[in-house]
Scaffold this active site. Sequence first.
Site, PDB file in Angstrom:
ATOM      1  N   ASP A   6      -4.034 -13.718   1.212  1.00  0.00           N
ATOM      2  CA  ASP A   6      -4.925 -12.585   1.398  1.00  0.00           C
ATOM      3  C   ASP A   6      -6.337 -13.033   1.009  1.00  0.00           C
ATOM      4  OD1 ASP A   6      -5.784  -9.749   1.514  1.00  0.00           O
ATOM      5  OD2 ASP A   6      -5.906  -9.971  -0.659  1.00  0.00           O
ATOM      6  N   ALA A   7      -7.351 -12.407   1.590  1.00  0.00           N
ATOM      7  CA  ALA A   7      -8.727 -12.810   1.286  1.00  0.00           C
ATOM      8  C   ALA A   7      -9.332 -11.987   0.152  1.00  0.00           C
ATOM      9  CB  ALA A   7      -9.591 -12.691   2.546  1.00  0.00           C
ATOM     10  N   TYR A   8      -9.481 -10.688   0.381  1.00  0.00           N
ATOM     11  CA  TYR A   8     -10.253  -9.845  -0.531  1.00  0.00           C
ATOM     12  C   TYR A   8      -9.448  -9.469  -1.770  1.00  0.00           C
ATOM     13  CZ  TYR A   8     -13.467  -9.625   3.356  1.00  0.00           C
ATOM     14  OH  TYR A   8     -14.340  -9.977   4.360  1.00  0.00           O
ATOM     15  N   ARG A  37     -14.119   0.056  -3.485  1.00  0.00           N
ATOM     16  CA  ARG A  37     -12.915  -0.687  -3.095  1.00  0.00           C
ATOM     17  C   ARG A  37     -11.753   0.263  -2.783  1.00  0.00           C
ATOM     18  NH1 ARG A  37     -10.373  -4.693  -0.501  1.00  0.00           N
ATOM     19  NH2 ARG A  37      -8.604  -5.585  -1.652  1.00  0.00           N
ATOM     20  N   SER A 113      -6.020 -11.501   6.804  1.00  0.00           N
ATOM     21  CA  SER A 113      -6.887 -10.512   6.170  1.00  0.00           C
ATOM     22  C   SER A 113      -7.159  -9.309   7.056  1.00  0.00           C
ATOM     23  CB  SER A 113      -8.220 -11.172   5.805  1.00  0.00           C
ATOM     24  OG  SER A 113      -9.130 -10.232   5.278  1.00  0.00           O
ATOM     25  N   ASN A 114      -7.440  -8.186   6.391  1.00  0.00           N
ATOM     26  CA  ASN A 114      -7.970  -7.008   7.072  1.00  0.00           C
ATOM     27  C   ASN A 114      -9.388  -7.238   7.568  1.00  0.00           C
ATOM     28  OD1 ASN A 114      -5.755  -5.285   6.799  1.00  0.00           O
ATOM     29  ND2 ASN A 114      -6.462  -4.411   4.865  1.00  0.00           N
TER      30      ASN A 114
END
Length: 217
Positions: A6-8, A37, A113-114
């Site tokens: 995942d990125a964030y 967030r 990622s989203n």
Amino acid sequence: MPYVFDAYGTLFDVHAAIARHRDAAGPDADRFSDIWRTKQLEYTWTLTLAGRYADFWTVTQQALDYTFERVPSVDRALRGRLLDAYLRLDAFPDARQVLHDLKARGARTAILSNGSPAMLSSIVEAAGVKEHLDAVLSVDVLHMFKPRPEVYALVTDRFAVTPAEVTFVSSNRWDVMGAAAFGFRCVWVNRSGMPDEYAALPPAAVIPNLSELLSLP
């Protein structure tokens, strides 16, 4: 075996944007960042449930505008600077080294990622991790967000593997839940010592930071 991140919140610190402007944001800076967030994620879930889509950059801006309304002590003049900072979030201190070491071991690595393609391109370049990644996969091609199973299938399609062959790494327990339901071997990066949830879909391992990933069997 591919290692997919995942990125964030996992590779990149989502609170780094407000941290760069903490003095200007004032005493409510942390509350502001938390709300931003929370709403960002909420919008991804509600849109997907409703069968609608707006890309992650649009969602991020909408969540930020909502947060300015909720926390009026933070000057709205910071909007442009906060959005610019979000495109260049700091990587966590161990992220680059872990990706480098996995590649050195011969592993394939990716981001799922989203984030929109433009967001992910910007953040990967800014963090200097592009050379350590075989793929950067965005939900944008599907017009739906995690934790829909179709999103996780982007990985198995890209690498031509079964779900059980993928190690998926995320700091978001709800993301781990979705990935585990799809059949990935999941590692939860629990930096904040949060309580566990989704007991029916546990991670294969829980680690306090990314560096510990290299010690797992």
